[in-house]
Design a protein around this motif. Structure first.
Motif, mmCIF file in Angstrom:
data_model
loop_
_atom_site.group_PDB
_atom_site.id
_atom_site.type_symbol
_atom_site.label_atom_id
_atom_site.label_comp_id
_atom_site.label_asym_id
_atom_site.label_seq_id
_atom_site.Cartn_x
_atom_site.Cartn_y
_atom_site.Cartn_z
ATOM 1 N N TYR A 119 -1.919 -9.759 -15.841
ATOM 2 C CA TYR A 119 -2.641 -9.807 -14.395
ATOM 3 C C TYR A 119 -1.533 -9.171 -13.475
ATOM 4 O O TYR A 119 -1.858 -8.469 -12.509
ATOM 5 C CB TYR A 119 -3.005 -11.455 -13.934
ATOM 6 C CG TYR A 119 -3.222 -11.327 -12.539
ATOM 7 C CD1 TYR A 119 -4.455 -11.225 -12.321
ATOM 8 C CD2 TYR A 119 -2.356 -11.782 -11.592
ATOM 9 C CE1 TYR A 119 -5.151 -11.298 -11.242
ATOM 10 C CE2 TYR A 119 -3.081 -11.618 -10.261
ATOM 11 C CZ TYR A 119 -4.456 -11.415 -9.829
ATOM 12 O OH TYR A 119 -4.860 -11.649 -8.659
ATOM 13 N N ARG A 120 -0.388 -9.378 -13.590
ATOM 14 C CA ARG A 120 0.756 -8.833 -12.819
ATOM 15 C C ARG A 120 0.774 -7.161 -12.931
ATOM 16 O O ARG A 120 0.779 -6.539 -12.119
ATOM 17 C CB ARG A 120 2.153 -9.420 -13.165
ATOM 18 C CG ARG A 120 2.218 -10.759 -12.486
ATOM 19 C CD ARG A 120 3.443 -11.299 -12.622
ATOM 20 N NE ARG A 120 4.030 -11.720 -13.773
ATOM 21 C CZ ARG A 120 3.722 -12.829 -14.523
ATOM 22 N NH1 ARG A 120 3.415 -14.016 -13.654
ATOM 23 N NH2 ARG A 120 4.338 -13.220 -15.579
ATOM 24 N N GLU A 157 -2.474 -6.024 -11.276
ATOM 25 C CA GLU A 157 -2.024 -5.830 -9.812
ATOM 26 C C GLU A 157 -1.199 -4.658 -9.385
ATOM 27 O O GLU A 157 -1.361 -3.989 -8.364
ATOM 28 C CB GLU A 157 -1.212 -7.121 -9.303
ATOM 29 C CG GLU A 157 -2.207 -8.410 -8.902
ATOM 30 C CD GLU A 157 -1.306 -9.359 -8.312
ATOM 31 O OE1 GLU A 157 -2.067 -9.947 -7.413
ATOM 32 O OE2 GLU A 157 -0.326 -9.664 -8.833
ATOM 33 N N GLU A 158 0.000 -4.437 -10.252
ATOM 34 C CA GLU A 158 0.824 -3.303 -9.977
ATOM 35 C C GLU A 158 0.039 -2.188 -9.787
ATOM 36 O O GLU A 158 0.651 -0.991 -9.447
ATOM 37 C CB GLU A 158 2.078 -3.379 -10.791
ATOM 38 C CG GLU A 158 3.147 -4.664 -10.476
ATOM 39 C CD GLU A 158 3.879 -4.699 -11.612
ATOM 40 O OE1 GLU A 158 3.889 -3.829 -12.978
ATOM 41 O OE2 GLU A 158 4.868 -5.803 -11.612
ATOM 42 N N ASP A 174 -8.652 -3.750 -8.728
ATOM 43 C CA ASP A 174 -9.378 -4.522 -7.798
ATOM 44 C C ASP A 174 -9.841 -5.703 -8.807
ATOM 45 O O ASP A 174 -10.243 -6.944 -8.369
ATOM 46 C CB ASP A 174 -10.603 -3.791 -7.319
ATOM 47 C CG ASP A 174 -10.375 -2.725 -6.314
ATOM 48 O OD1 ASP A 174 -9.466 -2.921 -5.479
ATOM 49 O OD2 ASP A 174 -10.702 -1.502 -6.815
ATOM 50 N N THR A 182 -3.533 -15.926 -8.519
ATOM 51 C CA THR A 182 -4.349 -14.988 -8.185
ATOM 52 C C THR A 182 -4.177 -14.580 -6.764
ATOM 53 O O THR A 182 -4.010 -15.368 -5.856
ATOM 54 C CB THR A 182 -5.739 -14.781 -8.475
ATOM 55 O OG1 THR A 182 -6.410 -16.108 -7.940
ATOM 56 C CG2 THR A 182 -6.213 -15.157 -10.029
ATOM 57 N N GLY A 183 -4.386 -13.252 -6.347
ATOM 58 C CA GLY A 183 -4.295 -12.885 -5.035
ATOM 59 C C GLY A 183 -5.727 -12.063 -4.866
ATOM 60 O O GLY A 183 -6.719 -12.452 -5.088
ATOM 61 N N ASP A 184 -5.251 -10.794 -3.944
ATOM 62 C CA ASP A 184 -6.551 -9.833 -3.800
ATOM 63 C C ASP A 184 -7.275 -9.396 -5.121
ATOM 64 O O ASP A 184 -8.448 -9.072 -5.130
ATOM 65 C CB ASP A 184 -6.290 -8.644 -3.025
ATOM 66 C CG ASP A 184 -5.793 -9.320 -1.638
ATOM 67 O OD1 ASP A 184 -6.013 -10.384 -1.271
ATOM 68 O OD2 ASP A 184 -5.201 -8.506 -0.874
ATOM 69 N N CYS A 185 -6.613 -9.319 -6.078
ATOM 70 C CA CYS A 185 -7.093 -8.757 -7.678
ATOM 71 C C CYS A 185 -7.877 -9.992 -8.019
ATOM 72 O O CYS A 185 -7.370 -10.810 -8.517
ATOM 73 C CB CYS A 185 -5.906 -8.150 -8.432
ATOM 74 S SG CYS A 185 -6.627 -7.612 -9.960
ATOM 75 N N ALA A 189 -9.757 -15.703 -7.450
ATOM 76 C CA ALA A 189 -9.108 -14.856 -6.621
ATOM 77 C C ALA A 189 -8.845 -15.707 -5.301
ATOM 78 O O ALA A 189 -9.178 -16.688 -5.201
ATOM 79 C CB ALA A 189 -9.984 -13.591 -5.861
#
Length: 576
Positions: free
Chosen positions: A29-30, A33-34, A38, A76-79, A100
């Motif tokens: 996941y990281r 994100e990097e 989306d 999780t964040g925006d992704c 999310a």
């Protein structure tokens, strides 16, 4: 045109290792994100590993899986992360969580539950009832489905498209079989084009008992064009941009029509996040990566390597041991093991008897030297003579037969198991599918072992794989003499396999028809095979079922492997 960035997180999960699976998911996941993704999609039942089988009957396991999912969601964040897990509602469900912003925003339940071949999902799960549920990601309607759902042409993907999906994400734990990658690609391209949606397909990699997962994650445009594909058999985060544009015009013009009933509802979850209500345009589009397909022999070889490595390492073994006779089957097993684990973790043992030829002993030593394995010779003649003497009174007046031949094989099995017990090495069995099919393997002798690498590989294919491996090596890694001498168990003077069996050029096509394609003896005879040979071989296959039930597991590389795929009764009077 606006683009949505998708990431297919092709990871190697481990059944029951919930904490480890969470770590693997979050690491991928990281990376997504990097890369500015989306959406990051993970394999089917990524939290539990696939298939969890009767672990699902343990309430504590299901509860722990839900707690593990919460750990993922909180990270999780925006992704948006789409993660496979086991949901507990009125029933258990094979499910995908849409996560999310630190929480689970929604859940999809798998609708089409396979119950054939290696699959037993109706044993454990209830069917999903809302296939057309959609989620909005940056204003784009997204459909989610799980593995078998996408194979049905009028299944959830069609329902989601009818409801307005512009992207469908399909998460999978699709086991490998030779040639399956091409079949998947044709099917997925058709689904994307029929639905007029972009399609992201993510598959897991690695091995679980007899199953091997080859990855090969893919992305398609709404016209069915392949946009990107991950390599097979390795972990990968495939990042791809899909263009988002209105698809309603194509659907309106589709000659197949559209549903006339009220359209299925678009169910919105709070967009994650909404940027002006529209999908944003990524300023630097990612160049698509399409991994080339593998050579058919290399693909099978890698499946065997991956399955072996997974079984050995996930079950806590450091080293393996192989009885190396100088014959074809033990030679390929030794090379596969060295490729999977490294030669320093592979131990080979020559166990010559009074009937072993000098060239076989020499061929074994030469291969071990080529590989760099720890190689030792333990003659079995002292044990053979002692056991023969022990039985002499009971066998008085009886001619020698298979009993004396099998005795040698069983002594070798005892030697290997003694090394395993004392030194902690896993014994690798060396029987191939042709032998397993007709029972041309000594129970508690050739069948001894914890893992059978080539149990799903017919003898003729063993030859092909060995020649291809030598070609890749650039020299005779497997000595040429091993590939050219007549196959023999060397359990009596001048013995060859074709004294007991038809030549493999005759045998293997019959086995392919009877085992792989479930043809009856009558149908095989009608196809032009010798009637007496067919009747004899099919009787041998049926009669050897009890042996196969007692044999170790091994990697599945065909569509019909002994074990999970083919489950015939041992007591069986049908002869067709």
């Amino acid at each position: 045109m606006a683009r949505l960035r998708l990431a297919a997180c092709q990871i190697d999960t481990w059944v029951g290792d919930l904490d480890g699976n969470v770590e693997r998911i979050l690491a991928a996941y990281r990376r997504a994100e990097e890369a500015g993704a989306d959406i990051a999609a993970f394999p089917e039942l990524a939290i539990t590993g696939y298939p969890p089988e009767d672990l699902l009957l343990k309430p504590g396991f299901v509860t722990a899986n839900l707690e593990a999912l919460q750990q993922v969601a909180e990270a999780t964040g925006d992704c948006v992360a789409i993660v496979g897990f086991v949901d507990l509602a009125r029933d258990l469900h094979n499910a995908a969580a849409v996560c999310a912003g630190g929480e689970v925003r929604g859940v999809y339940h798998k609708c089409d539950l396979p119950n054939y071949g290696v699959f037993d999902e109706l044993r454990y799960f209830g069917r999903g009832q809302e296939p057309a549920t959609l989620w909005s990601v940056k204003g784009v309607p997204i459909g989610v489905s799980i593995c078998e759902d996408i194979w049905n042409p009028r299944g959830p993907t069609a329902d989601q498209a009818d409801s307005g999906a512009e992207v469908v994400v399909n998460i999978n734990a699709s086991p490998y079989a030779e040639g399956k990658l091409a079949r998947r690609e044709r099917m997925l391209a058709t689904r994307a084009a029929d639905a007029s949606t972009a399609l992201l397909y993510v598959n897991q990699v690695g091995g679980q008992d007899e199953l091997v997962f080859d990855g090969g994650s893919m992305a398609f445009g709404p016209d069915g064009t392949l946009l990107a594909r991950s390599p097979q058999f390795v972990e990968d985060v495939l990042v791809v941009d899909v263009e988002i544009g209105p698809v309603y015009r194509k659907r309106l013009l589709d000659p197949r029509g559209r549903p006339v009933d009220e359209q299925l509802p678009l169910i919105e979850v709070t967009p994650v996040p909404v940027v002006g209500g529209d999908v944003e345009t990524h300023p630097e589009p990612i160049a698509p990566a399409v991994a080339p397909p593998m050579h058919p022999d290399d693909e099978v070889w890698e499946a065997l390597v991956v399955g072996t490595r997974a079984y050995v390492e996930k079950n806590g073994f450091s080293d393996v041991v192989i009885g190396l006779s100088g014959g074809l089957d033990s030679s390929i097993v030794a090379v596969l093991a060295a490729d999977a684990l490294g030669a320093d973790r592979v131990h080979t043992v020559a166990m010559p008897s009074r009937y072993s030829s000098d060239h076989s002993v020499a061929d074994a030593a030469k291969l071990a030297a080529n590989l760099g394995t720890d190689h030792r010779t333990i003659p079995i003649e002292p044990a053979h003579a002692a056991v023969t003497e022990m039985l002499s009174e009971s066998f008085a007046g009886l001619d020698e037969d298979l009993t004396e031949e099998n005795l040698q094989s069983r002594i070798r099995g005892q030697v290997l198991m003694a090394l395993s017990n004392k030194l902690g090495w896993l014994v690798l069995s060396t029987s191939n599918k042709s032998e397993a099919a007709v029972g041309y393997a000594t129970l508690y002798g050739d069948t001894v072992g914890g893992y059978a690498l080539i149990k799903d590989v017919l003898k003729l294919r063993v030859f092909q794989l060995c020649r291809r491996r030598n070609e890749r090596a650039g020299y005779d890694l497997i000595p040429e003499n091993v590939l050219t001498k007549p196959p023999s168990a060397e359990l009596r003077p001048d013995q060859t396999d074709d004294q007991s069996l038809p030549p493999y050029e005759v045998l293997d096509p019959i086995l392919d028809a009877y085992v792989e394609h479930d043809r009856t003896p009558g149908e095989i005879i009608a196809a032009g095979h010798d009637p007496e040979v067919v009747r004899r071989i099919t009787r041998l296959v049926d009669g050897a079922e009890y042996k196969r039930r007692q044999s170790p597991p091994g990697p599945r590389v065909t569509d019909k492997a002994f074990g999970k795929d083919r489950r015939l009764p041992i007591t069986n009077a049908f002869r067709g």
